[in-house]
Enzyme design. Structure first.
Site, mmCIF file in Angstrom:
data_model
loop_
_atom_site.group_PDB
_atom_site.id
_atom_site.type_symbol
_atom_site.label_atom_id
_atom_site.label_comp_id
_atom_site.label_asym_id
_atom_site.label_seq_id
_atom_site.Cartn_x
_atom_site.Cartn_y
_atom_site.Cartn_z
ATOM 1 N N LYS A 252 0.873 -1.179 0.000
ATOM 2 C CA LYS A 252 0.000 0.000 0.000
ATOM 3 C C LYS A 252 0.902 1.217 0.000
ATOM 4 O O LYS A 252 1.446 1.596 1.034
ATOM 5 C CB LYS A 252 -0.910 0.008 1.227
ATOM 6 C CG LYS A 252 -1.873 1.184 1.216
ATOM 7 C CD LYS A 252 -2.810 1.136 2.401
ATOM 8 C CE LYS A 252 -3.941 2.132 2.250
ATOM 9 N NZ LYS A 252 -3.510 3.487 1.951
ATOM 10 N N GLU A 302 -0.682 4.061 -8.351
ATOM 11 C CA GLU A 302 -0.330 4.984 -7.284
ATOM 12 C C GLU A 302 0.945 5.696 -7.748
ATOM 13 O O GLU A 302 1.953 5.043 -8.048
ATOM 14 C CB GLU A 302 -0.097 4.178 -5.994
ATOM 15 C CG GLU A 302 0.011 4.989 -4.747
ATOM 16 C CD GLU A 302 -1.339 5.430 -4.161
ATOM 17 O OE1 GLU A 302 -2.404 5.164 -4.751
ATOM 18 O OE2 GLU A 302 -1.290 6.074 -3.104
ATOM 19 N N PHE A 342 -1.746 -0.887 -10.345
ATOM 20 C CA PHE A 342 -2.341 -1.988 -9.596
ATOM 21 C C PHE A 342 -3.641 -2.504 -10.189
ATOM 22 O O PHE A 342 -4.158 -3.522 -9.731
ATOM 23 C CB PHE A 342 -2.499 -1.650 -8.111
ATOM 24 C CG PHE A 342 -3.392 -0.471 -7.801
ATOM 25 C CD1 PHE A 342 -4.763 -0.607 -7.773
ATOM 26 C CD2 PHE A 342 -2.828 0.761 -7.508
ATOM 27 C CE1 PHE A 342 -5.576 0.471 -7.469
ATOM 28 C CE2 PHE A 342 -3.643 1.853 -7.200
ATOM 29 C CZ PHE A 342 -5.025 1.705 -7.180
ATOM 30 N N ARG A 417 -17.268 0.605 -1.392
ATOM 31 C CA ARG A 417 -16.336 0.146 -0.373
ATOM 32 C C ARG A 417 -16.853 -1.197 0.093
ATOM 33 O O ARG A 417 -17.900 -1.291 0.704
ATOM 34 C CB ARG A 417 -16.302 1.133 0.800
ATOM 35 C CG ARG A 417 -15.246 0.809 1.835
ATOM 36 C CD ARG A 417 -15.327 1.772 3.006
ATOM 37 N NE ARG A 417 -15.009 3.145 2.642
ATOM 38 C CZ ARG A 417 -13.779 3.595 2.418
ATOM 39 N NH1 ARG A 417 -12.740 2.793 2.499
ATOM 40 N NH2 ARG A 417 -13.574 4.855 2.108
ATOM 41 N N LYS A 423 -7.566 -2.963 3.766
ATOM 42 C CA LYS A 423 -6.267 -2.319 3.968
ATOM 43 C C LYS A 423 -5.779 -2.577 5.374
ATOM 44 O O LYS A 423 -6.550 -2.547 6.326
ATOM 45 C CB LYS A 423 -6.334 -0.823 3.662
ATOM 46 C CG LYS A 423 -7.339 -0.068 4.466
ATOM 47 C CD LYS A 423 -7.522 1.345 3.958
ATOM 48 C CE LYS A 423 -8.680 2.015 4.668
ATOM 49 N NZ LYS A 423 -9.233 3.153 4.006
HETATM 50 P P1 AMP Z 1 -7.119 4.932 2.242
HETATM 51 O O1 AMP Z 1 -6.891 6.246 1.546
HETATM 52 O O2 AMP Z 1 -6.378 4.783 3.509
HETATM 53 O O3 AMP Z 1 -8.596 4.596 2.337
HETATM 54 O O4 AMP Z 1 -6.510 3.792 1.280
HETATM 55 C C1 AMP Z 1 -6.881 3.643 -0.033
HETATM 56 C C2 AMP Z 1 -5.849 4.268 -0.931
HETATM 57 O O5 AMP Z 1 -4.637 3.550 -0.923
HETATM 58 C C3 AMP Z 1 -6.231 4.244 -2.390
HETATM 59 O O6 AMP Z 1 -7.109 5.289 -2.710
HETATM 60 C C4 AMP Z 1 -4.901 4.356 -3.094
HETATM 61 O O7 AMP Z 1 -4.559 5.717 -3.286
HETATM 62 C C5 AMP Z 1 -3.903 3.814 -2.102
HETATM 63 N N1 AMP Z 1 -3.207 2.598 -2.536
HETATM 64 C C6 AMP Z 1 -1.892 2.374 -2.331
HETATM 65 N N2 AMP Z 1 -1.534 1.180 -2.767
HETATM 66 C C7 AMP Z 1 -2.631 0.588 -3.280
HETATM 67 C C8 AMP Z 1 -2.884 -0.690 -3.866
HETATM 68 N N3 AMP Z 1 -1.946 -1.603 -3.987
HETATM 69 N N4 AMP Z 1 -4.168 -0.938 -4.267
HETATM 70 C C9 AMP Z 1 -5.141 -0.033 -4.117
HETATM 71 N N5 AMP Z 1 -4.945 1.186 -3.557
HETATM 72 C C10 AMP Z 1 -3.707 1.490 -3.137
#
Ligand code: AMP
Length: 588
Positions: A252, A302, A342, A417, A423
């Site tokens: 991530k 990303e 990704f 979602r 995550k």
């Molecule tokens: P969050 O913002 O904490 O809800 O996490 C989701 C975000 O993680 C996504 O919107 C992406 O910008 C980021 N992200 C980073 N790595 C990945 C990945 N391998 N797959 C999907 N999203 C990712």
């Protein structure tokens, strides 16, 4: 279509927050709407002229609007400002003012939805030195022919303060009822919306082509797809429990999510909130087409800032240096990135959303050729807790913030979602050592993407001695789109015309709320402040305490009353504790 029909509907909708009632008002409005204006009505309902991704902003300043009201009413600007201060809403102020209009005008032209929309559109498109005068001319010409209620809504749209609290889902419910007779058809509309991000177009399609048209609705290259989001898990155990025996695990990365639409040399980039961000990444535009082995594609990646010497990933903040209009070329060389792919959502004219993860990943690896700039995000298949722990450690060591866990046999669920993606993040480091629960006392209207919500909140601690709520900080980070919506729904009914006497704040907010809602915030430190009122005069004369770099944690403390919020005593303890730590580290 007469604009008064829309203004009356707005007026009814403003009087309720109940979703069922709102839906009913919308259905009644849609039934009165001719086919050719339905999309305009849908955009206007949300205070917009076009879908967000087209980036059309009205950008009219309050000062200009006040001058326009003055011009068309003959009432001096001072008086209008006074009225505005009283009501806190320029739209309402204008309608009060226009009721006392001293200048009589002949109604020369009818106010129709079409005319209002077209004039607003012209205003949005105006640029250059004479644009302010032209804007004023257009606004006052509308106000001249508008009745007070119509004028108030025209102004609210112009200023971005029309806040009917209508969620997209409510609009889709109403469209389904009005044009298919069955609310359950919302699901079909939702799919069309998720792949096009254009509610106006969805409305127009159901009106002109019926449900059949909606069912055929597909991805349109260069129209963004609403992104799939992930649920959070706290531990490896929880991940295994939810994902089963075998799943994909990806780094991530802590960068910016970019949706790339590519056809030949043409590349358009959208952010996670579907704003066009093509201009910030000239390097992507130049280099990525060379890596793509397909006629056209929609990909997700990303974009991450890197240390060019070590290849290490750098934190998100580094990327934000690119958020500038000028000298972007310089920022591009100063803050280099890699693009870490990704997902693949569309390829050679066909949707890939229905493919399962395995097939999409395979396709992605085939279509995107890797080099120094374009990468496939690191991925491995994991089977147990040990595998996850190992991969998590690698990912953190490489400078990423955790893992994304993805089910192998599931499709891409645009706009939702769900539990197919999870995550797992490294715990957020809260430098203060503890979070604070603070009372929301005021709000500042959001700009840009945050129009129609409170982009920043003014927060307070509880002063037990005086039974007051003392301001301690403004917070504008840590909000997701959903939490902004949710907070708006909760806070809007708490708006007061006058500041509640228990609020102790020197800082002025755009709106004041009844001090009732408590939210959780973390911060990097507590500092002395000349403006905030928390712990005023106790540590130093004429100074209070404030939070530095506050961030909303995402938790609304529904279970807490305002009087249960963090007290000034607790803040003093934290402030002193932080000094001790600093001493221990010889920082002072
Ligand atoms: P969050 O913002 O904490 O809800 O996490 C989701 C975000 O993680 C996504 O919107 C992406 O910008 C980021 N992200 C980073 N790595 C990945 C990945 N391998 N797959 C999907 N999203 C990712």
């Amino acid at each position: 279509m007469e604009f008064s029909i829309l203004a009356d509907s707005f007026n009814k909708m403003e009087s309720t927050r109940k979703r069922l009632e709102l839906t009913q008002f919308l259905v009644e409005l849609f039934e009165k709407t001719p086919q050719e204006v339905i999309s305009k009505i849908v955009y206007l309902l949300q205070g917009k002229l076009r879908p967000d991704f087209e980036g059309i902003e009205l950008g009219v300043a309050e000062k200009l609007a006040i001058r326009a009201i003055s011009k068309s009413s003959g009432i001096p600007t001072k008086k209008i400002e006074e009225e505005y201060r009283k009501s806190g809403d320029l739209g309402h102020a204008a309608s009060t003012i226009l009721k006392q209009k001293t200048q009589t005008t002949f109604l020369v032209e009818d106010i129709t939805v079409e005319r209002v929309y077209e004039t607003l559109f012209k205003i949005a498109k105006l640029e250059g030195s004479r644009s302010q005068d032209m804007k004023m001319k257009y606004i006052s010409s509308l106000l001249n022919d508008a009745n007070p209620l119509e004028a108030s809504y025209i102004l609210k749209i112009l200023l971005g303060t029309l806040r009917l609290g209508i969620a997209e889902n409510t609009v889709m419910d109403a469209l389904a009822i009005a044009f298919s007779g069955n609310k359950d058809n919302r699901k079909i509309l939702e799919h069309a919306y998720n792949v096009s991000s254009d509610l106006g177009k969805v409305a127009e399609t159901i009106v002109t082509k019926g449900l059949e048209g909606i069912e055929k609705f597909g991805i349109i290259l260069f129209n963004p797809i609403r992104p799939m989001l992930a649920d959070r898990v706290k531990s490896e155990e929880e991940a295994i429990e939810k994902m089963g025996s075998e799943f994909a695990s990806e780094y991530k990365l802590d960068g910016e999510r970019v949706q790339l639409h590519v056809e030949g040399e043409k590349v358009v980039l959208f952010s996670r909130s579907l704003e066009k961000i093509t201009n910030y990444y000239p390097d992507i535009i130049e280099k990525i087409p060379k890596s793509i082995q397909a006629d056209n594609v929609i990909l997700e990646a990303e974009a991450v800032a890197i240390n060019e010497n070590t290849g290490e990933f750098l934190p998100f903040q580094e990327l934000m240096h690119r958020r500038r209009k000028y000298k972007i070329e310089k920022a591009v060389t100063q803050y280099p990135i890699t693009v870490n792919f990704f997902d693949i959502l569309y390829c050679n004219g066909k949707s890939c959303l229905e493919l399962n993860y395995n097939d999409r990943r395979e396709k992605l690896e085939k279509i995107v050729k890797e080099n120094d700039f374009a990468k496939h995000i690191p991925m491995t298949i994991v089977k147990n807790q040990n595998d996850i722990e190992n991969f998590l450690e690698n990912s953190i060591n490489a400078g990423s913030e955790g893992l994304m866990l993805k089910m192998l046999d599931k499709p891409y669920q645009a706009g939702s979602r769900g539990s197919y993606w999870l995550k797992l993040k490294r715990e957020y480091q809260n430098e203060l050592g503890d979070s604070l629960d603070l009372v929301v006392i005021g709000g500042f209207f959001g700009k840009g993407r945050r129009t129609g919500s409170y982009g920043t909140l003014l927060l307070a601690t509880y002063d037990e001695d005086k039974d007051t709520f003392t301001s301690i900080c403004k917070v504008g980070t840590g909000f997701s789109d959903e939490s902004l919506d949710q907070l708006y729904q909760i806070l809007h009914p708490k708006v007061t015309i006058k500041k509640n006497p228990r609020i102790d704040s020197e800082m002025e907010a755009d709106v004041w709320f009844e001090p009732e809602l408590v939210i959780e915030v973390v911060a990097s430190e507590i500092t002395l402040s000349p403006i905030h009122k928390a712990v005023r005069d106790k540590i130093r004369k004429n100074a209070g305490l404030a939070l530095r770099f506050p961030k909303f944690t995402g938790k609304i403390r529904f279970e807490k009353a305002a009087e249960d919020a963090s007290t000034n005593e607790e803040v003093i303890t934290l402030f002193k504790g932080q000094k001790k730590i600093a001493h221990g580290k010889n920082l002072i």
